[in-house]
Enzyme design. Structure first.
Site, short mmCIF file in Angstrom:
data_model
loop_
_atom_site.label_atom_id
_atom_site.label_comp_id
_atom_site.label_asym_id
_atom_site.label_seq_id
_atom_site.Cartn_x
_atom_site.Cartn_y
_atom_site.Cartn_z
N ARG A 1 0.83 -1.22 0.00
CA ARG A 1 0.00 0.00 0.00
C ARG A 1 0.86 1.26 0.00
NH1 ARG A 1 -5.21 -1.50 3.92
NH2 ARG A 1 -6.36 -2.55 2.28
N LYS B 1 -20.64 -17.61 0.39
CA LYS B 1 -22.08 -17.45 0.63
C LYS B 1 -22.75 -16.48 -0.33
CE LYS B 1 -21.96 -18.57 5.57
NZ LYS B 1 -22.37 -18.13 6.91
N GLY C 1 -10.31 -9.23 -1.25
CA GLY C 1 -9.21 -9.88 -0.56
C GLY C 1 -8.88 -11.29 -1.03
N GLY D 1 -13.56 -3.61 0.47
CA GLY D 1 -14.95 -3.19 0.62
C GLY D 1 -15.38 -2.14 -0.38
#
Length: 392
Positions: free
Chosen positions: A36, A193, A350, A373
Site C-alpha cells: 500500500r 455465501k 481480498g 470493501g
C-alpha cells in the site's frame, strides 16, 4: 468522468492535503507488507515535482476514536522514507503555521485521523480544521472511498479537490469494466455465501452478459434447481432468492454459468482423497470443494468470447490443494487472453487478490484492485462518498 486529476491542478507553492491508505500490516514494530505504501509513491512524487507540499492524511487500525500509541502512524515513517527516497516529517498535532514553516520539498505525515471520534462521524468541525491546513485536497485512497469520513468526504467539499494517481487508475479501470465497458462482459462471482453477494448479483445481472458463479455460492444455486449437494456448504434457505436471480438474469439477457462437473471429498483438508463427478452426482456423504475440468473448459470458452472480465471471488476452496485447480486454471486462461490483447480484466477483493497471486495470474490482469470493501460496493452499484465528493 467528472473528477479532476493532479494534471488539472496548479500545485506550485501549495499545501496539498493527500488522503492515502497506508493501513499496512506490522509485526514486531516493522511493516511486513509495504504494497500500500508503494502504491502511493507516484502521487507523492508528482505533487513534489509540481512544486507542492504533500501532507498525508491516513488512518491506521481501529483506535475507536481515541489516541492509541499502538496504532500510531509513526511506525510507517521508516518504510515511507525508504520507498519515497526522501525524509518524512511526522506531526502529531498539525497547524497551518507549522506547515508553512517547512522547507520546500518537505513530505509530511499527520498522525492517525481516527484518533478522534470526529473523523468517522464526518464532523464538520474536523473537516473545517483539515481544510484550514491546506490549499488543495487530493484523494488517493479509493480503498477508503466508501466511507463518508471527515478526511475522505467532508474536507473534499471545502477545498479544490482531485484524484491522486492511484485513485485515478482505479476509477479508470472500474469505468472500463462496468461504467462503459467493451462488450460482451463476463463477471466471475465466487466465494462461500450467496447472502454476502446478493446486492452484487442484483447489480451485475443488468450490467453484464455472462455471470460465472463459483465456490460455495454455486452450491446454493445448484440446490435451488433441485440438485443434491450432499454435505456441501449451502444456504438452502436462499433457494427462492437464487431462483429469482435466475429469472432476473433471463429477463436481462444475462447468462448464468454454474459448474458442469464438481470435485468432491469427504473431508475439508489438503490433499484429501477426491473424485470428479457430474454436477448432479454429489454423494450424500461428500462435499463439493471445487469445479472440475469440464467447467474450466467451458469458462475458458466464455472468456474467449468476451471483451471485458470482472472477477470477484474464487471458484473453489483455493486455499487447499487440490481444490485450487479450477481457480488457478480459469485465472491462467483469463491472464493469457489479457496478455494477447483480446480481454480487459479487472479483479478485486481480498480472497480474489490472494487467489490470483497464488495462480500466478495477477500480474497479467489489466488491473487488480486492493480496495476490498470499496471495490465490492462499487460493483454493487453503490455511490461511494469519497468519489462523489470529488465530482462537485
Amino acid at each position: 468522468m467528472s473528477w479532476k486529476t493532479l494534471d488539472d491542478m496548479d500545485l506550485a507553492g501549495k499545501i496539498v492535503l493527500t488522503r492515502v491508505d497506508i493501513n499496512v500490516p506490522v509485526d514486531g514494530g516493522k511493516v511486513t507488507d509495504a504494497t500500500r505504501i508503494e502504491r502511493i509513491v507516484p502521487t507523492i512524487k508528482d505533487i513534489l515535482a509540481k512544486g507542492g507540499t504533500p501532507v498525508m492524511l491516513a488512518h491506521f487500525g481501529r483506535p475507536k476514536g481515541k489516541p492509541n500509541p499502538e496504532m500510531s502512524l509513526r511506525i510507517t515513517v521508516p518504510t515511507l522514507e525508504e520507498k519515497l527516497g526522501s525524509a518524512v516529517t511526522f506531526i502529531e498535532m498539525p497547524s497551518r503555521d507549522a506547515l508553512d514553516a517547512l522547507p520546500e520539498g518537505s513530505v509530511v505525515l499527520i498522525e492517525n485521523t481516527r484518533f478522534t471520534p470526529m473523523e468517522e462521524a464526518n464532523d464538520p468541525q474536523m473537516a473545517g480544521f483539515l481544510a484550514s491546513l491546506g490549499d488543495i485536497y487530493c484523494n488517493d485512497a479509493f480503498s477508503a472511498a466508501h466511507r463518508a469520513h471527515a478526511s475522505t468526504e467532508g474536507v473534499a467539499k471545502l477545498l479544490p479537490s482531485c484524484a491522486g494517481r492511484l485513485m485515478q487508475a482505479e476509477l479508470s479501470a472500474l469505468d472500463a469494466a462496468l461504467g462503459n465497458p467493451e462488450r460482451p462482459v463476463v463477471a466471475v462471482v465466487g466465494g462461500a455465501k450467496v447472502s454476502t453477494k446478493l446486492d452484487l448479483l442484483g447489480n451485475l445481472v443488468s450490467k453484464t452478459d455472462h455471470i460465472v458463479i463459483g465456490g460455495g455460492m454455486a452450491n446454493t444455486f445448484l440446490a435451488a434447481q433441485g440438485i443434491a449437494v450432499g454435505k456441501s456448504l449451502c444456504e438452502h434457505d436462499l433457494a427462492d432468492t437464487a431462483l429469482a436471480i435466475f429469472e432476473k438474469a433471463k429477463a436481462a439477457g444475462c447468462t448464468i454459468h454454474l459448474p458442469k462437473d464438481i470435485v468432491v471429498a469427504r473431508e475439508f483438508a489438503a490433499n484429501a482423497p477426491s473424485e470428479t463427478l457430474p454436477a448432479d452426482a454429489c454423494p450424500e456423504d461428500a462435499m463439493i470443494l471445487d469445479a472440475g475440468p469440464e467447467t474450466v473448459a467451458a469458462l475458458t470458452e466464455v472468456f474467449a468470447s468476451a471483451k471485458t472480465l470482472i472477477w470477484n471471488g474464487p471458484l473453489g476452496a483455493f486455499e487447499i490443494p487440490p481444490f485450487d485447480m479450477a481457480t488457478n486454471a480459469a485465472a491462467k486462461a483469463a491472464a493469457d487472453l489479457t496478455t494477447s490483447g483480446t480481454l480487459t480484466s479487472v479483479a478485486g477483493g481480498g480472497d480474489t487478490v490472494a487467489a490470483l497471486n497464488q495462480a500466478g495470474a495477477a500480474e497479467a490482469f489489466t488491473y487488480i484492485s486492493t480496495a476490498g470493501g470499496a471495490f465490492l460496493e462499487w460493483m454493487e452499484g453503490k455511490t461511494l462518498p469519497g468519489v462523489a465528493a470529488l465530482e462537485g
